[in-house]
Design an enzyme around this catalytic site. Sequence first.
Site, PDB file in Angstrom:
ATOM      1  N   HIS A  53     -21.039 -58.219 -28.567  1.00  0.00           N
ATOM      2  CA  HIS A  53     -19.902 -59.096 -28.305  1.00  0.00           C
ATOM      3  C   HIS A  53     -19.438 -58.868 -26.871  1.00  0.00           C
ATOM      4  O   HIS A  53     -19.658 -57.810 -26.286  1.00  0.00           O
ATOM      5  CB  HIS A  53     -18.760 -58.797 -29.271  1.00  0.00           C
ATOM      6  CG  HIS A  53     -19.040 -59.198 -30.681  1.00  0.00           C
ATOM      7  ND1 HIS A  53     -18.025 -59.452 -31.582  1.00  0.00           N
ATOM      8  CD2 HIS A  53     -20.193 -59.376 -31.361  1.00  0.00           C
ATOM      9  CE1 HIS A  53     -18.540 -59.778 -32.750  1.00  0.00           C
ATOM     10  NE2 HIS A  53     -19.869 -59.741 -32.640  1.00  0.00           N
ATOM     11  N   GLU A  55     -16.602 -58.155 -25.471  1.00  0.00           N
ATOM     12  CA  GLU A  55     -15.776 -56.982 -25.223  1.00  0.00           C
ATOM     13  C   GLU A  55     -16.602 -55.700 -25.256  1.00  0.00           C
ATOM     14  O   GLU A  55     -16.407 -54.808 -24.418  1.00  0.00           O
ATOM     15  CB  GLU A  55     -14.646 -56.896 -26.264  1.00  0.00           C
ATOM     16  CG  GLU A  55     -13.701 -58.081 -26.243  1.00  0.00           C
ATOM     17  CD  GLU A  55     -14.094 -59.240 -27.161  1.00  0.00           C
ATOM     18  OE1 GLU A  55     -13.212 -60.044 -27.500  1.00  0.00           O
ATOM     19  OE2 GLU A  55     -15.286 -59.337 -27.548  1.00  0.00           O
ATOM     20  N   CYS A  83     -12.392 -59.616 -32.307  1.00  0.00           N
ATOM     21  CA  CYS A  83     -12.721 -59.461 -33.722  1.00  0.00           C
ATOM     22  C   CYS A  83     -12.401 -58.015 -34.122  1.00  0.00           C
ATOM     23  O   CYS A  83     -12.116 -57.174 -33.262  1.00  0.00           O
ATOM     24  CB  CYS A  83     -14.196 -59.787 -33.954  1.00  0.00           C
ATOM     25  SG  CYS A  83     -15.325 -58.505 -33.353  1.00  0.00           S
ATOM     26  N   CYS A  86     -14.466 -55.398 -32.126  1.00  0.00           N
ATOM     27  CA  CYS A  86     -14.087 -55.304 -30.720  1.00  0.00           C
ATOM     28  C   CYS A  86     -12.704 -54.702 -30.547  1.00  0.00           C
ATOM     29  O   CYS A  86     -12.487 -53.892 -29.643  1.00  0.00           O
ATOM     30  CB  CYS A  86     -14.180 -56.672 -30.057  1.00  0.00           C
ATOM     31  SG  CYS A  86     -15.880 -57.259 -29.963  1.00  0.00           S
TER      32      CYS A  86
END
Length: 156
Positions: A53, A55, A83, A86
């Site tokens: 992801h 991040e 999310c 993250c």
Amino acid sequence: MNKEELMHEAINLSQKKMRAGAGGPIGALIVKNGEIISRGWNKVTSTNDPTAHAEIVAIRSACKQLKTFDLSSCEIYTSCMPCPMCLTAIYWARIKKFYYANTAEDADRTGFDDKALYKEIRSSEQNRSMKSEQLLHKEALEVFKEWDEKEDKMLY
């Protein structure tokens, strides 16, 4: 750069990488003292890595560049509310503040699982959709006891 300019940078990064087929529509920046230390964008589909992801990619890059796992002197700008994975990584990295643009509801309407995952985490272990089973607790606990007594351990 001010906060809005940094968020524009994160949003533009997400759009540029999405259009290039490099992944999903999320971008993130790690910023220290107003300077961009690292950039990350969603690479899940382009690398076949469900943890890639934006991040997480940005955090890994910043830690490598700064040679530390402690990013408490940094902030993160992300084009979407993180999310659960993250958000947890942001806490583990000790980042002092995060800024976001899109909400979890926006992500849900776009087909991302964030909202469902937040619900799963709030559920009791027995009510989660993924079942779990504890094994070899006594043996694993011995390793924790050894860690607890280790004099040269580095806490994180």
